[in-house]
Design an enzyme around this catalytic site. Sequence first.
Site, PDB file in Angstrom:
ATOM      1  N   LYS A  69       0.875  -1.174  -0.094  1.00 39.82           N
ATOM      2  CA  LYS A  69      -0.038  -0.040  -0.020  1.00 39.82           C
ATOM      3  C   LYS A  69       1.064   1.375  -0.102  1.00 39.82           C
ATOM      4  O   LYS A  69       0.518   2.128  -0.766  1.00 39.82           O
ATOM      5  CB  LYS A  69      -0.887  -0.037   1.376  1.00 39.82           C
ATOM      6  CG  LYS A  69      -1.401   1.205   1.591  1.00 39.82           C
ATOM      7  CD  LYS A  69      -2.370   1.220   2.866  1.00 39.82           C
ATOM      8  CE  LYS A  69      -1.500   1.766   4.189  1.00 39.82           C
ATOM      9  NZ  LYS A  69      -1.271   2.940   4.423  1.00 39.82           N
ATOM     10  N   ARG A  82      -3.978  10.649   3.638  1.00 40.38           N
ATOM     11  CA  ARG A  82      -2.903  11.338   3.806  1.00 40.38           C
ATOM     12  C   ARG A  82      -1.873  11.387   2.588  1.00 40.38           C
ATOM     13  O   ARG A  82      -1.264  12.282   1.926  1.00 40.38           O
ATOM     14  CB  ARG A  82      -2.174  11.110   4.997  1.00 40.38           C
ATOM     15  CG  ARG A  82      -0.637  11.893   5.079  1.00 40.38           C
ATOM     16  CD  ARG A  82      -0.181  11.662   6.352  1.00 40.38           C
ATOM     17  NE  ARG A  82       1.112  12.315   6.447  1.00 40.38           N
ATOM     18  CZ  ARG A  82       1.472  13.493   6.805  1.00 40.38           C
ATOM     19  NH1 ARG A  82       0.590  14.268   7.279  1.00 40.38           N
ATOM     20  NH2 ARG A  82       2.747  14.055   6.939  1.00 40.38           N
ATOM     21  N   ASP A 129      -4.955   8.359   8.750  1.00 40.14           N
ATOM     22  CA  ASP A 129      -4.954   7.868  10.249  1.00 40.14           C
ATOM     23  C   ASP A 129      -4.747   8.955  11.184  1.00 40.14           C
ATOM     24  O   ASP A 129      -3.708   9.701  11.095  1.00 40.14           O
ATOM     25  CB  ASP A 129      -3.910   6.512  10.337  1.00 40.14           C
ATOM     26  CG  ASP A 129      -4.213   5.533   9.403  1.00 40.14           C
ATOM     27  OD1 ASP A 129      -5.393   5.219   9.336  1.00 40.14           O
ATOM     28  OD2 ASP A 129      -3.214   4.786   9.167  1.00 40.14           O
TER      29      ASP A 129
HETATM   30  N1  EPU Z   1       7.222  14.539  10.224  1.00 41.80           N
HETATM   31  C1  EPU Z   1       7.428  15.921  10.554  1.00 41.80           C
HETATM   32  N2  EPU Z   1       7.499  16.611   9.389  1.00 41.80           N
HETATM   33  C2  EPU Z   1       7.237  16.384   8.041  1.00 41.80           C
HETATM   34  C3  EPU Z   1       6.905  14.908   7.885  1.00 41.80           C
HETATM   35  C4  EPU Z   1       7.004  14.224   9.034  1.00 41.80           C
HETATM   36  O1  EPU Z   1       7.447  16.194  11.704  1.00 41.80           O
HETATM   37  O2  EPU Z   1       7.443  17.315   7.181  1.00 41.80           O
HETATM   38  C5  EPU Z   1       7.145  13.605  11.403  1.00 41.80           C
HETATM   39  C6  EPU Z   1       5.790  13.019  11.426  1.00 41.80           C
HETATM   40  O3  EPU Z   1       4.816  13.982  12.159  1.00 41.80           O
HETATM   41  C7  EPU Z   1       6.006  11.597  11.990  1.00 41.80           C
HETATM   42  C8  EPU Z   1       7.349  11.446  11.540  1.00 41.80           C
HETATM   43  O4  EPU Z   1       8.035  12.455  11.038  1.00 41.80           O
HETATM   44  O5  EPU Z   1       6.106  11.995  13.475  1.00 41.80           O
HETATM   45  C9  EPU Z   1       7.440  10.160  10.620  1.00 41.80           C
HETATM   46  O6  EPU Z   1       6.471  10.639   9.343  1.00 41.80           O
HETATM   47  P1  EPU Z   1       6.924  10.093   7.915  1.00 41.80           P
HETATM   48  O7  EPU Z   1       6.863  11.375   6.984  1.00 41.80           O
HETATM   49  O8  EPU Z   1       8.185   9.301   7.687  1.00 41.80           O
HETATM   50  O9  EPU Z   1       5.666   9.317   7.591  1.00 41.80           O
HETATM   51  P2  EPU Z   1       4.473   9.309   6.444  1.00 41.80           P
HETATM   52  O10 EPU Z   1       5.148   9.608   4.992  1.00 41.80           O
HETATM   53  O11 EPU Z   1       3.567  10.269   6.921  1.00 41.80           O
HETATM   54  C10 EPU Z   1       4.503   6.888   5.934  1.00 41.80           C
HETATM   55  C11 EPU Z   1       3.250   5.632   5.933  1.00 41.80           C
HETATM   56  C12 EPU Z   1       2.969   5.415   7.120  1.00 41.80           C
HETATM   57  C13 EPU Z   1       4.405   5.057   8.131  1.00 41.80           C
HETATM   58  C14 EPU Z   1       5.239   6.116   8.072  1.00 41.80           C
HETATM   59  C15 EPU Z   1       6.774   5.518   8.927  1.00 41.80           C
HETATM   60  C16 EPU Z   1       2.329   6.182   3.806  1.00 41.80           C
HETATM   61  C17 EPU Z   1       1.211   6.490   3.293  1.00 41.80           C
HETATM   62  N3  EPU Z   1       2.164   6.243   5.069  1.00 41.80           N
HETATM   63  O12 EPU Z   1       3.824   7.872   6.454  1.00 41.80           O
HETATM   64  O13 EPU Z   1       2.124   4.257   7.107  1.00 41.80           O
HETATM   65  O14 EPU Z   1       4.112   4.646   9.361  1.00 41.80           O
HETATM   66  O15 EPU Z   1       5.750   6.210   6.777  1.00 41.80           O
HETATM   67  O16 EPU Z   1       7.158   4.494   8.136  1.00 41.80           O
HETATM   68  O17 EPU Z   1       3.456   5.693   3.153  1.00 41.80           O
HETATM   69  C18 EPU Z   1       0.453   2.788   8.038  1.00 41.80           C
HETATM   70  O18 EPU Z   1       0.622   2.174   6.788  1.00 41.80           O
HETATM   71  O19 EPU Z   1      -0.351   2.314   8.956  1.00 41.80           O
HETATM   72  C19 EPU Z   1       1.068   4.007   7.892  1.00 41.80           C
HETATM   73  C20 EPU Z   1       0.705   4.903   8.945  1.00 41.80           C
END
Ligand code: EPU
Length: 423
Positions: A22, A94, A118
Amino acid sequence: MEAFRVTGGARLAGTVAVPGAKNSVLKLMAAALLAPGRTTLTKVPHILDVEVMADIARGLGVDVDYTPERGEVMMDVPADLGCEIDPDLAKKMRASISMMGALVARNGRAVVALPGGDAIGARGLDIHIGGLTAMGADFELQPGSLVASAPNGLRGARLNLDFPSVGATENLLMAAVLADGTTVLDNVAREPEIVDLITMLNDMGARIEGAGSPTLIIEGVDALWPTEHATVPDRIVAGTWAAMAAMTMGDVVVENVVSAHLALPLRRLVEMGAEVDSRPDSIRVRMDRRPLAVDVRTLPYPGFATDLQPQFIALNAIAEGVAMVTENLFESRFAFVSALAAFGAKVSTDGHHAMIRGRPKLTGATVTATDVRAGVGLVMAGLVADGVTTVLDVHHIDRGYANFTDLVTALGGKIERVDEASI
Ligand code: EPU
């Protein structure tokens, strides 16, 4: 709204195949926007988020053909691509934010409603915005949406990310491939899904070096061409099946995985007492004892995935001993811990630590899924609890797990999908 009714006590045994990830396919769909013409993605999971992403792309003028039974998405991307993402769709997911980089790169403008998804923490966008700003984009916050514009195009920049954010790494990559000049991204995310995206972008004619390392060097090109790409297997779905096998004292072979992507979770399962037979593209997990408590600390890849944290809390809830689970990525992921207490689990949290005192028995409960991974964690508890468990709001689980009840049933688990209104 639908719920799952789970009857505890069955042992999971058999073989299950894993679809594409996903968290990769949604970004691959964003990457397809970078090249006019027809891109085909294969090994696409049959989940709601792909349908939402397809609708978002349609709103931009893309002709999308999603055939879930074949695991295929075909996207015919027009030369004059739209740049405004439908706010109602963006709020559902998201990953809609991951179209921002591609849209600014293609059109010099993107209007993205502030994303939903989420409820697992603050999930800021500062790293996305800071990076694109350094590449020449201007941002304006309008009520409910973010407008990015770079009328003169993006230019290469040297960036050191504050945190190896998955989403920001992806967005900046997709912006940099068409930018003028060279971009160097330091402290990037190294998840297998990022490597998958880089493989696809390079097949489209991008020039990216350093996949899987903390530094990426991107040589901007004038245009990309469409491609055909097979989505990387979903390591989180695979890890969930492995954890479920251990939870139910089962014997499950998980196929179509890259077992190297699960090195750390599999090691934790062995420490818990499971027998793990790991081949390059399949994993067999057998458990014939009550698990031993094992500490887990989530970190960006190659650390332990936050998306497997609830599943390992569930395992620890029935383990022998006391475990400490530390969540370093999403502060709200412990909402799951209070839901687990309804099963009689001995759990407490303090900031980003959860302490779990394993109990030999859990008791069935009525609980609510708050996000996709918490949802499967609750199903895991239900599979071993005495009596019947009802998990409400399972649309969260449907976001990440295709054909979930059918697959659990095929492995011998007792689960059925029911209408919440009938409960
Ligand atoms: N963060 C910031 N600023 C930013 C970007 C991120 O503070 O500009 C923080 C976030 O608040 C969080 C941390 O950095 O605390 C990690 O965020 P990240 O950007 O790495 O995650 P994401 O891209 O929002 C993706 C997956 C998540 C998964 C995370 C970490 C997708 C759609 N989502 O989220 O998947 O947990 O990477 O591996 O790819 C899931 O599938 O259950 C899920 C939540």
